[in-house]
Design an enzyme around this catalytic site. Structure first.
Site, PDB file in Angstrom:
ATOM      1  N   GLU A 349     -22.316 -26.727   1.878  1.00  0.00           N
ATOM      2  CA  GLU A 349     -21.339 -27.634   2.498  1.00  0.00           C
ATOM      3  C   GLU A 349     -21.441 -28.920   1.217  1.00  0.00           C
ATOM      4  O   GLU A 349     -22.515 -29.600   0.757  1.00  0.00           O
ATOM      5  CB  GLU A 349     -22.022 -28.426   3.783  1.00  0.00           C
ATOM      6  CG  GLU A 349     -21.184 -29.809   3.743  1.00  0.00           C
ATOM      7  CD  GLU A 349     -21.602 -30.263   5.408  1.00  0.00           C
ATOM      8  OE1 GLU A 349     -22.496 -29.949   5.915  1.00  0.00           O
ATOM      9  OE2 GLU A 349     -20.769 -31.169   5.863  1.00  0.00           O
ATOM     10  N   ASN A 407     -15.729 -31.801   3.792  1.00  0.00           N
ATOM     11  CA  ASN A 407     -15.495 -32.596   4.752  1.00  0.00           C
ATOM     12  C   ASN A 407     -14.123 -33.286   4.669  1.00  0.00           C
ATOM     13  O   ASN A 407     -13.762 -33.615   3.898  1.00  0.00           O
ATOM     14  CB  ASN A 407     -16.769 -33.420   5.035  1.00  0.00           C
ATOM     15  CG  ASN A 407     -18.145 -32.944   5.311  1.00  0.00           C
ATOM     16  OD1 ASN A 407     -18.204 -32.588   6.818  1.00  0.00           O
ATOM     17  ND2 ASN A 407     -18.914 -32.591   4.470  1.00  0.00           N
ATOM     18  N   GLU A 439     -14.095 -28.566   7.088  1.00  0.00           N
ATOM     19  CA  GLU A 439     -15.063 -29.223   8.291  1.00  0.00           C
ATOM     20  C   GLU A 439     -14.173 -30.621   8.747  1.00  0.00           C
ATOM     21  O   GLU A 439     -14.183 -31.585   7.874  1.00  0.00           O
ATOM     22  CB  GLU A 439     -16.382 -29.541   7.802  1.00  0.00           C
ATOM     23  CG  GLU A 439     -17.190 -28.578   7.770  1.00  0.00           C
ATOM     24  CD  GLU A 439     -18.517 -28.737   7.666  1.00  0.00           C
ATOM     25  OE1 GLU A 439     -19.366 -28.207   7.154  1.00  0.00           O
ATOM     26  OE2 GLU A 439     -19.177 -30.088   8.113  1.00  0.00           O
ATOM     27  N   ASP A 469     -16.881 -29.698  13.024  1.00  0.00           N
ATOM     28  CA  ASP A 469     -18.096 -30.606  12.794  1.00  0.00           C
ATOM     29  C   ASP A 469     -18.814 -31.219  13.735  1.00  0.00           C
ATOM     30  O   ASP A 469     -18.090 -31.983  14.574  1.00  0.00           O
ATOM     31  CB  ASP A 469     -17.867 -31.425  11.392  1.00  0.00           C
ATOM     32  CG  ASP A 469     -19.387 -31.644  10.678  1.00  0.00           C
ATOM     33  OD1 ASP A 469     -20.160 -31.238  11.318  1.00  0.00           O
ATOM     34  OD2 ASP A 469     -19.289 -32.293   9.689  1.00  0.00           O
ATOM     35  N   GLU A 526     -26.818 -27.173  12.572  1.00  0.00           N
ATOM     36  CA  GLU A 526     -27.191 -28.241  11.434  1.00  0.00           C
ATOM     37  C   GLU A 526     -28.437 -28.988  11.620  1.00  0.00           C
ATOM     38  O   GLU A 526     -28.848 -29.057  12.845  1.00  0.00           O
ATOM     39  CB  GLU A 526     -26.143 -29.334  11.567  1.00  0.00           C
ATOM     40  CG  GLU A 526     -24.649 -29.032  11.110  1.00  0.00           C
ATOM     41  CD  GLU A 526     -23.776 -30.467  11.227  1.00  0.00           C
ATOM     42  OE1 GLU A 526     -23.110 -30.568  10.418  1.00  0.00           O
ATOM     43  OE2 GLU A 526     -23.689 -31.093  12.242  1.00  0.00           O
TER      44      GLU A 526
END
Ligand code: C2E
Ligand code: MG
Ligand code: MG
Length: 570
Positions: A349, A407, A439, A469, A526
């Site tokens: 990520e 993201n 995400e 997310d 996560e």
């Protein structure tokens, strides 16, 4: 002018008759003794009698002896003035056949044609003009939804009170937190309900010494108190905050959850401490309000000098962020994602870090909200996407096929170049679409539904994997799964933190895993920080995870090293 043909006398007469008949003002013609000869349609409508009934009857409809003393004297005035001047006008309240009183302006004009004497008369109905004026005044001074006085009235009242008050004047500015999110969730009707509910709630509190409760529009309100001790207002504002802690019910027919919780942010200034100028007082209360909003909302703040310094700080932050977008100060750090079973790195990520020229490496918490506020999210996204694409291409050349997740805030999707920029990068760097994941956080999805859906579908068609997310932290987690084409669910770390000891967390994560199987989606957990958490998740059937237990986010070089080590260990 060559085609111009003047009207014949006959045509002109017909047209004038037609005009009189259609005129909105009431018109009537009387003979020399003030008896009706003719009336137009508006007159019939206004007075309630047809022409056939009126013709031949004297003005006033009935014989003079039926008229009141005042009306008789007015009639005498008409006769006298017309005899003397040939003209008379007056404002008059006239009762019609239906008992309505009409405020009128009447003009009489004496006309001589051939041997005859006539009176042409016109009545303007003032009541509708007065009504229009009242409506206009209402429109200009009051909010149409709530009926509360608007900003203009608030300012006038504040300055009036300031001029002759020997007391303390407290100006309160109030906004509803996350109003844009709430209104996307509730729709226009639900939002209006919420606002009206809030207003009636405040009114029911019967706040003491409240001189004006004003609605500036939307979620924007102001209150004006006059007190001999400003501290007494503090207690009342606490009551107002407590009122908002009760849920607001939307009723049965709304799609969203029936009970809505909302909070408010409040900024306060007061005379004589802060200022004696009404605009200054309002500005200071607004600065205090902005301060509360920038610090998470749901609070009351009284204006002071620290707010001024903070405002200056946020202006500086904005200038620095703009510079950062052009000077390339945003860099991605990479947090590996692992297969919980084999312990292999499946992807990364990318998390933004700001290489600040004086403050060092900054995490998103210090600037991501400001990025959104100042509408710089697309610039941030592009800077990250370009660097990630280059990195993916390097890893590809080194023989690594791991994906990278970027993201994105839903706000970025509304940028017209978003899609072409992403697809262009894939082509330019020779990257397979499935190597790029995007995400989106739940909280950002609440706005711009249509556009977001369109963009996500386009990305999906291109072959890009999409992840939801922070799953479970928003308003409508489950409905997002139904509405948008996600491939991955990322379970928020707040559900993982005590998963090995807390039965509720365990049950929630289990339910999400079952749901993902049913929907044919994959799950990433996560925030795995301990081996116990990893073990529990693995036992439950969760396949992918990321967290400090595996690795913190690291630089591109450190991430490459991890990939190499993994390769060497095989
Ligand atoms: P996120 O996307 O949910 O990213 C995970 C965050 O949790 C990251 O924080 C990561 O460092 C942190 N984290 C990972 N593992 C653990 C763990 O085991 N324990 C704990 N306590 N934390 C862990 P970070 O890097 O500070 O990012 C915070 C948020 O900022 C991200 O949450 C994401 O929503 C946002 N963000 C980061 N980079 C970008 C970006 O490039 N664009 C946008 N729009 N948002 C970004
Ligand atoms: Mg993320
Ligand atoms: Mg997350």
């Amino acid at each position: 002018m060559s085609n111009f043909e003047p009207l014949s006398v006959l045509t002109k007469q017909q047209l004038m008759t037609e005009l009189c008949e259609r005129l909105e003002d009431a018109i009537f013609i009387l003979d020399s003794n003030l008896r009706y000869l003719s009336v137009n349609a508006s007159y019939e409508l206004m007075i309630g009698y047809k022409e056939a009934f009126l013709v031949g009857r004297p003005l006033g409809i009935y014989a003079a002896e039926f008229l009141s003393v005042e009306e008789q004297s007015i009639l005498r005035d008409i006769h006298h003035n017309l005899d003397e001047h040939g003209f008379y006008e007056l404002d008059f309240s006239m009762a019609n056949r239906y008992g309505q009183t009409l405020d009128c302006h009447i003009t009489y004009r004496r006309i001589h044609i051939e041997q005859g004497t006539y009176h042409v008369c016109m009545i303007q109905d003032l009541s509708s003009a007065v009504k229009d004026q009242k409506q206009l005044a209402h429109l200009l001074n009051y909010d149409q939804l709530t009926g509360l006085p608007n900003r203009k009235v608030f300012l006038n009242q504040t300055s009036d009170i300031l001029l002759d008050s020997y007391q303390e004047v407290v100006v309160v500015r109030l906004n509803i937190d996350r109003y844009r999110n709430l209104s996307s969730l509730l729709g226009p009707e639900g939002t209006n309900k919420l606002i009206k509910n809030f207003v009636s709630g405040v009114e029911a509190l019967k706040l003491k010494n409240l001189r004006c409760f004003s609605h500036f529009g939307g979620d924007d309100f102001a209150l004006l108190f006059e007190y001999n001790d400003a501290n007494l207002v503090r207690h009342q504002l606490d009551t107002l905050m407590q009122m908002c802690e009760r849920p607001f019910s939307l009723g049965k027919n709304q799609a969203a959850d029936n009970n809505i919780y909302y909070h408010v942010s409040i900024g306060v200034s007061y005379f004589p401490k802060d200022d004696c100028d009404v605009i200054e007082l309002l500005t200071k209360a607004e600065k205090a309000l902005q301060y509360v909003k920038q610090h998470g909302g749901d609070d009351i703040r009284w204006y002071d000098d620290a707010i001024e310094e903070d405002t200056a700080g946020s202006l500086q932050l904005e200038a620095e962020l703009r510079l950062a977008t052009t000077a390339g100060q945003f860099v991605p750090h990479y947090q590996p994602k692992f297969s919980l079973d084999t312990g292999e790195i499946t992807g990364f990520e990318a998390l933004v870090r700001w290489q600040h020229p004086t403050r060092g490496l900054l995490k998103p918490i210090h600037f991501i909200d400001a990025i959104l506020t100042h509408k710089l999210s697309f610039e941030l996204f592009s800077q990250m996407a370009i660097q990630i694409a280059k990195q993916l291409s390097i890893w590809q050349q080194q023989g690594f096929s791991q994906h990278v997740c970027i993201n994105a805030d839903a706000a970025e999707f509304s940028h017209p170049e978003f899609f072409s920029m992403v697809s262009g990068l894939l082509v330019e760097h020779g990257i397979a679409a499935h190597q790029l994941h995007i995400e989106v956080t739940e909280s950002s999805l609440i706005q711009r539904h249509d556009n977001v859906r369109k963009q996500l579908n386009l990305l999906k068609e291109l072959g890009i994997c999409l992840a939801l997310d922070d799953f479970g932290t928003g308003y409508a987690s489950l409905s997002y799964l139904q509405e948008y084409p996600f491939d991955f669910i990322k379970i928020d770390k707040s559900f993982i933190s005590n998963i090995d000891t807390d039965r509720t967390q365990y049950a929630i994560v289990k339910a999400i895993l079952d749901l993902a199987v049913a929907l044919d989606m994959q799950v990433v957990a996560e925030g795995i920080e301990t081996v116990e958490q990893r073990d529990v998740l693995l036992d439950m059937g969760c396949e992918n995870g990321q967290g400090y237990w595996f690795s913190k986010p690291v630089t591109a070089d450190a991430a490459t090293k991890m990939l190499m080590e993994q390769y060497a260990a095989k």
